[in-house]
Scaffold this active site. Structure first.
Site, PDB file in Angstrom:
ATOM      1  N   ARG A  61       5.357 -12.931  10.221  1.00 51.77           N
ATOM      2  CA  ARG A  61       5.909 -11.446   9.570  1.00 51.77           C
ATOM      3  C   ARG A  61       6.669 -11.503  10.116  1.00 51.77           C
ATOM      4  NH1 ARG A  61       2.580  -7.124  11.159  1.00 51.77           N
ATOM      5  NH2 ARG A  61       3.979  -5.732  11.094  1.00 51.77           N
TER       6      ARG A  61
ATOM      7  N   GLU B 187       1.158  -1.154  -0.305  1.00 51.38           N
ATOM      8  CA  GLU B 187      -0.154   0.588   0.045  1.00 51.38           C
ATOM      9  C   GLU B 187       1.336   1.135  -0.020  1.00 51.38           C
ATOM     10  OE1 GLU B 187      -3.401  -0.485   2.817  1.00 51.38           O
ATOM     11  OE2 GLU B 187      -2.132  -2.155   3.407  1.00 51.38           O
TER      12      GLU B 187
ATOM     13  N   LYS C 163       3.523   0.445  10.344  1.00 46.63           N
ATOM     14  CA  LYS C 163       3.788   1.755   9.261  1.00 46.63           C
ATOM     15  C   LYS C 163       2.423   3.251   9.646  1.00 46.63           C
ATOM     16  CE  LYS C 163       2.908   0.629   5.237  1.00 46.63           C
ATOM     17  NZ  LYS C 163       2.649   0.761   3.474  1.00 46.63           N
TER      18      LYS C 163
END
Length: 555
Positions: free
Chosen positions: A266, A37, A276
């Site tokens: 992850r 994104e 983020k």
């Protein structure tokens, strides 16, 4: 016949699945994608996904798309789009064909939403955000159906068209999928698939005021692009049920070999934040100088600090791909860059806490030129020229008036070797008003250049130095971990975990050969650590060096 390249790589459960799919004929080729994104800079966690997706495509001679999942224009920016492309290329990868954007498919996505409405599988809901949460239920209580759930197909089509035309306010209504309000999976309780946003989009401009949700968009984008293996992290495991439901109910995606999602753990790295949103908060509050601050775990920050693409790829290979959640020691990342630079970084000399050293019996006011190796173990890297004269700089920590036998540097009345140069002996020194040594006066033995000490003298210590007449002033930014706590995410606020010593700035000198050193190219400053010229602030007339990593693990 193997679909793999000849290079043997460590296997993992995803590669095993791909091997089975190819051997069974389910797929004849491999097509992956990296779908960031564009709402922030990529970080070391994304590097793991980049290496996986692009690496698999390369190894299986397949394809990998770079796709921007750009469904939230309020948080997205073209600067992020550009930085992500730069990071992927810098890591050593390239994408197949043109860059893809989910926004390329907005017309199709709108038609698929209309298809679901026509099938009685989507409805326009006027519950506000708080009511929607209340109706959704809890993990132990089923949800309640929205009072708008049974609106007719015709009316839903009309309402959705009014949404598209901007006839409702933001938040006034949303399009929801009609799935199962009693599902044990919260994401299946009639999730929102379209919402109203009067926001300018960096790709589509002002064409749309309704935007599809990520979960609706992501699976359709994969299917449109004929992605064979959709690889994502474990937090999207439950969402796979929603992705499958969407594709199951759209006529275009009924092929038995359509996209299948597989989840892996992850990257969790000590002393590091991977959110983020939280990283953006650090930037917004000026706790760091920007997304590319060398203390940040972003790829741009690591690059500015002197990390190499090879060291990051090696780190990603070492940590591997599993479904097991774990915390990786930051020492493993530091070991990868240290091993790379020990092998490949040229050597140079810098003095971070300079004091002057005067060689009283040096015969000339003019410096001589000494040839020194660029790397002690790699003749092919050549030599560099060092000026050496009557006055040089040494580090303040490298001289003491007296010391015990463990101290291997310069002591009053004792000898030490200057790296690549002569043996010197400290004769006397001067101090300032506070008792700090300012100048050391020495004698030197002109027979010891490049030789072992003669006559059996034992000179155990070797110290670095920089010629005073040709030295270039430089700023040194010593970067430590941004957080003093191994798991900063555990704290209520990140401020509690911040390390007040994460940046220490020193003013010193470097040898003249570094005046034109390329930005981001790391050097080993002998006995000090690995440093590189800053890619923003370092200029020929005002050198700035960032510390990449210490010579050895110090924690």
């Amino acid at each position: 016949m193997s679909h793999m390249d000849t290079e043997v790589r460590p296997s993992n459960f995803i590669r095993n699945i791909i091997d089975e799919d190819l051997n069974s004929g389910k797929h004849t080729s491999v097509h992956t994608r990296f779908p960031p994104e564009p709402n922030g800079y990529l970080h070391i966690g994304h590097a793991k996904s980049i290496c996986l997706n692009f690496g698999i495509a390369k190894d299986y001679q397949g394809q990998c798309n770079l796709r921007f999942d750009d469904t939230n224009p309020e948080k997205e920016d073209i600067d992020y789009v550009n930085s992500i492309q730069e990071d992927v290329k810098w890591l050593g990868f390239n994408w197949t064909g043109d860059i893809c954007y989910s926004s390329n498919y907005f017309d199709q996505l709108h038609q698929y939403a209309v298809e679901l409405i026509n099938k009685g599988l989507a409805y326009v809901c006027f519950l506000n955000a708080e009511q929607t949460r209340e109706y959704r239920g809890t993990l132990t209580e089923p949800g309640k159906p929205s009072p708008y759930r049974d609106t007719s197909v015709e009316e839903n089509l009309s309402l959705f068209e009014k949404m598209r035309l901007g006839e409702f306010k933001e938040g006034e209504c949303a399009l929801r999928a009609k799935i199962d309000m009693a599902s044990p999976f919260m994401c299946m309780r009639d999730p929102v698939i379209y919402r109203i946003r009067f926001a300018h989009h960096h790709q589509t401009g002002d064409k749309w005021c309704i935007y599809p949700m990520y979960d609706f968009t992501h699976c359709i984008s994969d299917a449109i692009e004929n992605i064979t293996h959709s690889l994502c992290t474990l937090e999207f495991q439950d969402n796979r049920r929603l992705y499958d439901w969407v594709l199951d109910h759209l006529d275009d995606f009924q092929a038995p070999n359509r996209t299948r999602q597989y989840e892996f753990s992850r990257l969790n790295l000590e002393y590091t934040l991977m959110s983020k949103r939280k990283l953006n908060d650090l930037v917004e509050r000026d706790i760091v100088s920007g997304w590319d601050d060398p203390r940040m775990p972003t790829i741009a920050g690591l690059r500015r600090r002197g990390y190499t693409p090879a060291s990051i790829r090696e780190f990603c290979q070492r940590i591997g791909i599993t479904k097991q959640e774990n915390m990786v020691e930051v020492a493993m990342l530091e070991a990868c860059i240290r091993e790379d630079l020990n092998e490949n970084a040229p050597r140079a000399m810098a003095v971070l806490n300079p004091i002057k050293l005067v060689i009283e019996n040096y015969p000339s006011e003019q410096p001589e030129i000494i040839n020194a190796p660029a790397h002690p173990n790699k003749e092919e890297m050549g030599k560099r020229e060092l000026a050496f004269g009557k006055e040089i700089y040494i580090d303040a920590d490298d001289f003491r008036e007296e010391a015990n036998k463990k101290y291997k540097r310069l002591v009053l009345g004792k000898e030490v070797r200057l790296r690549n140069a002569y043996v010197i002996k400290a004769e006397r020194f001067e101090t300032d008003g506070e008792g700090n040594v300012t100048t050391v006066y020495c004698s030197y033995d002109n027979e010891t250049l490049g030789k072992n000490p003669a006559d059996g003298r034992k000179v155990k210590g070797v110290i670095h130095w920089v010629d005073a007449s040709t030295a270039k002033p430089a700023e040194f930014r010593i970067y430590n971990r941004l957080f003093s706590q191994a798991n900063p995410a555990e704290f209520d606020t990140v401020d509690e975990a911040l390390n007040p010593e994460s940046l220490v700035v020193k003013q010193g000198v470097v040898e003249a050969s570094l005046v034109n050193s390329p930005a981001e190219k790391a050097y080993q400053f002998e006995r000090e650590g690995y440093f590189c010229a800053d890619n923003k602030d370092s200029k020929a007339d005002s050198l700035v060096f960032n510390m990449t990593v210490a010579l050895r693990e110090s924690f």
